[in-house]
Design an enzyme around this catalytic site. Structure first.
Site, PDB file in Angstrom:
ATOM      1  CD  GLU A  35      -5.748  -2.272   2.984  1.00 14.55           C
ATOM      2  OE1 GLU A  35      -4.601  -1.825   3.184  1.00 14.55           O
ATOM      3  OE2 GLU A  35      -6.023  -3.078   2.082  1.00 14.55           O
ATOM      4  NE  ARG A 261     -11.073  -6.577  -8.005  1.00 17.67           N
ATOM      5  CZ  ARG A 261     -10.010  -5.904  -7.557  1.00 17.67           C
ATOM      6  NH1 ARG A 261      -8.994  -6.564  -7.039  1.00 17.67           N
ATOM      7  NH2 ARG A 261      -9.975  -4.595  -7.631  1.00 17.67           N
ATOM      8  CE  LYS A 271      -8.421   1.044  -1.067  1.00 18.49           C
ATOM      9  NZ  LYS A 271      -8.730   1.210   0.369  1.00 18.49           N
TER      10      LYS A 271
END
Length: 551
Positions: A35, A261, A271
């Site tokens: 994104e 992750r 983020k």
């Protein structure tokens, strides 16, 4: 002799091997779909290395596709930085950069298809009401009062959404699945919402935008992706991924696979939280050298090879774990130990005067790397007046102290043995100058005249002023997100700035150039602030893992 397969082994590659062996797929096609709402961090580096690495190893393809379905939080700055990061890590995408917005027309038609099949409807509940109706893990959801509208009504209302006939938050398109599903993601998820915002790619063409879960699977299918790889938080979303593709008329149905992750100690890997650090001026920018962003690590002096090695070491599994910072630091330390030339820098200067030196200066030849003669030599001026680090001198010290002490000898790196005789102090008692004598017969080394200590130095006549930035962990606790306010544990000493001097050969340092400063660690010339007029060096990593002793 057949060369052994040196490719990394993990469960995803085992799946791919089986798919190719059974003929399920004849080729491999992956994608990296960030994104564009922030800069990439180490977690994205793992995904980049996995997706692009698999494509390389299997002679396949990998797309760079921006998941740009929320124009409110996206901008071109992030798009440009992401492309730069992927290239810097050493990877190239297949064809042109792709965007989810490239498929907005197709996505809209697939939404119409779901409405025509009676499995999508326009809901006029408020966002808060939708959340309440959805229920919890322990409480089943309940149907929206708008759920049973006719196909004709839903088509008209969806056209009204497209035409700007609703305010934001007053209508959305939802899939009609199962409000009693044990998986909340399947309780009539939102497929489209209204946003009156200009899009960086499509401009003002649309005021309705598809949600990630609707967009992602269809984009994968339209591109012919064979293996859609994502992190474990999307495991439940795989059910919706498959449901959407099973209920539209599309030829390709990729398979989604999840991997763990990265959780890195003493930092945050979100983020949203990284953006908060920037917005609240806890750091300077997204590429602040304390940030776990790829651009921040690059500015700090990490190499692409060291980050790729880090991703290789931690591997690909389904098991969540927290990686110690020492693992990352070991990767860059090993790289720079082999490849960084040596230089001398004094961070906290104190003057040392050699009283019995008759000539003012001479040039000494030093190897740029003690174990790599091919890296050449440099000329370093040695003068009667030098600077040494204040921490390298003591008027009195115990036997463990192996630096300069009054009345005792020490070797100046690649130069002479000196003995400190006296000091000069200012009115407050601070030592200003150390006076010593040297043995002119001890240049470089003399087996007959050994000493225990070696200290570095810089000529006071030729040394260049430099700003030297020492970076440390950004947080004081291993897991800052475990705290109610993760910002409460910001390390106030994460940046310490010294105004020191460096040897004159560093006048040629270019932004990004790496060096080992003798005994201080590995440094690089700052990519933003460094110039020949103002030299700025960032410490990448210490010579040894000192934090292991502290923690």
């Amino acid at each position: 002799m057949i060369k052994a397969d040196t490719r990394p082994k993990n469960f995803i590659r085992q799946i791919i091997d089986e798919d190719l062996a059974t003929g399920k797929h004849t080729h491999v096609y992956t994608r990296f779909p960030p994104e564009p709402n922030g800069y990439l961090h180490l977690g994205h580096a793992k995904s980049i290395c996995l997706n692009f690495g698999i494509a390389e190893d299997y002679q396949g393809k990998c797309n760079l596709r921006f998941d740009d379905t929320n124009p409110v939080k996206e901008n071109v700055e992030y798009i440009n930085s992401i492309q730069e990061d992927v290239k810097w890590l050493g990877f190239n995408w297949t064809g042109n950069v792709k965007y989810s917005s490239d498929y907005f027309d197709e996505l809209y038609q697939y939404a119409i298809e779901l409405i025509n099949k009676g499995i999508a409807y326009v809901d006029e509940l408020s966002p808060d009401a939708i959340h309440e109706y959805r229920g919890t893990l322990k409480q089943l959801g309940k149907n929206s009062p708008y759920r049973d509208r006719s196909i004709e009504q839903n088509l008209q209302l969806f056209d009204k959404m497209l035409a700007g006939g609703f305010e934001e938050g007053h209508a959305c398109l939802r899939a009609k699945i199962d409000m009693s599903s044990p998986f909340i993601v399947m309780r009539d998820p939102v497929l489209y919402r209204i946003k009156y915002a200009e899009h960086h790619q499509s401009g003002n063409k649309w005021c309705i935008y598809p949600m990630y879960d609707f967009t992602h699977c269809i984009s994968d299918a339209l591109e012919g992706i064979t293996h859609s790889l994502c992190t474990m938080e999307f495991q439940d979303n795989r059910r919706l991924y498959d449901w959407i593709l099973d209920n539209i008329n599309i030829d390709c149905h990729p398979s989604q696979y999840e991997f763990s992750r990265i959780n890195l100690a003493y930092t945050v890997m979100s983020k949203r939280k990284l953006n908060q650090l920037v917005a609240e001026n806890k750091v300077e920018t997204w590429d602040d050298p304390r940030m776990p962003t790829i651009s921040g690590l690059r500015r700090r002096g990490y190499t692409a090879a060291s980050i790729r090695e880090f991703c290789r070491r931690i591997g690909v599994t389904k098991q969540d774990s927290t990686i110690e910072m020492a693992v990352l630091e070991s990767c860059i330390r090993n790289d720079l130990n082999e490849n960084a030339p040596r230089a001398m820098a004094v961070l906290d200067p104190i003057k040392l005067v050699i009283e019995n030196m008759t000539n003012d200066e001479q040039m000494l030849t030093m190897y740029n790397h003690p174990n790599k003669p091919k890296m050449g030599t440099r000329q370093v001026p040695f003068s009667r007046e030098l600077y040494i680090d204040r921490a390298d001198f003591s008027e009195d010290a115990n036997r463990q102290y192996k630096r300069l002490v009054l009345g005792k000898k020490v070797r100046l790196r690649n130069a002479y043995i000196v003995i400190a005789n006296r000091v000069y102090k200012d009115a407050e008692g601070k030592i200003i100058t150390i006076y010593c004598t040297y043995d002119a017969d001890t240049l470089n080394q003399d087996p007959a005249k050994k000493v225990k200590g070696v200290i570095h130095w810089v000529s006071a006549l030729h040394g260049l002023p430099a700003e030297i930035r020492l970076y440390d962990r950004l947080f004081t606790v291993p897991n800052p997100t475990a705290e109610e306010d993760f910002l409460a544990n910001i390390n106030s000493n994460s940046l310490v700035i010294y105004h020191g001097v460096v040897e004159p050969s560093l006048i040629n340092a270019q932004p990004g150039n790496a060096y080992q400063f003798e005994r201080h660690g590995y440094f690089c010339a700052d990519s933003h602030d460094h110039s020949t007029q103002k030299m700025v060096f960032n410490r990448t990593v210490e010579l040894k893992d000192s934090w292991a002793k502290i923690c």
